[in-house]
Design an enzyme around this catalytic site. Structure first.
Site, PDB file in Angstrom:
ATOM      1  N   ASP A   1      -0.846  -1.366  -9.325  1.00  0.00           N
ATOM      2  CA  ASP A   1      -0.944  -2.799  -9.063  1.00  0.00           C
ATOM      3  C   ASP A   1      -0.530  -3.610 -10.285  1.00  0.00           C
ATOM      4  OD1 ASP A   1      -2.065  -2.941  -6.364  1.00  0.00           O
ATOM      5  OD2 ASP A   1      -3.819  -1.983  -7.246  1.00  0.00           O
TER       6      ASP A   1
ATOM      7  N   GLU B   1       0.839  -1.213   0.000  1.00  0.00           N
ATOM      8  CA  GLU B   1       0.000   0.000   0.000  1.00  0.00           C
ATOM      9  C   GLU B   1       0.866   1.252   0.000  1.00  0.00           C
ATOM     10  OE1 GLU B   1      -2.957  -0.128  -0.769  1.00  0.00           O
ATOM     11  OE2 GLU B   1      -3.346  -2.229  -0.385  1.00  0.00           O
TER      12      GLU B   1
HETATM   13 ZN   LIG Z   1      -2.523  -2.272  -4.558  1.00  0.00          ZN
END
Ligand SMILES: [Zn+2]
EC number: 3.4.24.77
Length: 215
Positions: free
Chosen positions: A167, A158
């Site tokens: 991501d 994060e």
């Molecule tokens: Zn992520």
């Protein structure tokens, strides 16, 4: 509570639609009731590349504003407040030390006048990084997800969004930003060399642009 991919995808889609319609709500203290403009999650979410970019730009702008006010400062330091995530104190400290050891163009430091904050609680979306698009960013750490997955990996992942990484869920465990993709057995909390290079690049080039906008 265990989040399914479908639930996660739907939640992400709803947020993406809200953003597309231009509904901008201020981030609220309670994660359950907030309607953040953009979210990059630990597991699958839609629009995560755009969300990550928005989040990193918000943090970068906050840093640039502080640097404009104090032009003598040499290091690019991003400060955070972890007081609202006491359960994850050691994971946050590990994340800070991992990132500070991995890159040199940006430095994370706990301190006042924070550029972003950590929060904790229960949220069906799991853990995520969020911004309202106005320089108010936070990382939310979900209790259930941090028990299912390696908590240091979740926290460092994060924090990777704060530093500008999107991501890569289909990637291997050796990638930090593959997040929950490789499954709960993946405990790697280190960014790989490509992820390190990307952060170095973003903070070398991006901060100059953000600073130019502030001036
Ligand atoms: Zn992520």
């Amino acid at each position: 509570m265990r989040m399914t991919r479908t639930a996660s995808a739907l939640a992400g889609l709803g947020l993406a639609v809200a953003a597309a319609l231009g509904s901008v709500a201020p981030a609220s203290a309670a994660a359950e009731t907030s309607t953040p403009r953009s979210v990059a999650a630990y597991e699958a979410s839609t629009e995560n590349a755009a969300a990550t970019r928005a989040f990193q730009e918000a943090v970068m702008k906050a840093v640039a504003e502080k640097r404009a006010a104090n032009p003598g400062a040499l290091a690019v330091t991003v400060t955070y407040d972890a007081s609202a995530a006491p359960t994850f104190r050691s994971q946050i400290a590990s994340s800070t030390s991992i990132w500070n050891g991995a890159v040199s163009n940006v430095r994370l430091q706990e301190g006042s006048n924070a550029d972003f904050t950590y929060r904790e609680g229960n949220d069906p979306r799991g853990s995520y990084a969020s911004t309202d698009g106005h320089g108010r960013g936070y990382i939310f750490l979900d209790y259930a997800q941090n028990q299912q997955y390696n908590s240091t990996r979740v926290t460092t992942h994060e924090t990777g969004h704060v530093l500008g990484l999107p991501d890569t869920y289909s990637g291997p465990c050796s990638q930090l930003m593959s997040g929950g993709g490789p499954g709960p057995s993946c405990t790697n909390a280190q960014p790989d060399s490509a992820e390190r290079s990307r952060v170095e690049q973003l903070w070398a080039n991006g901060l100059a642009e953000a600073a130019a906008e502030v001036r």
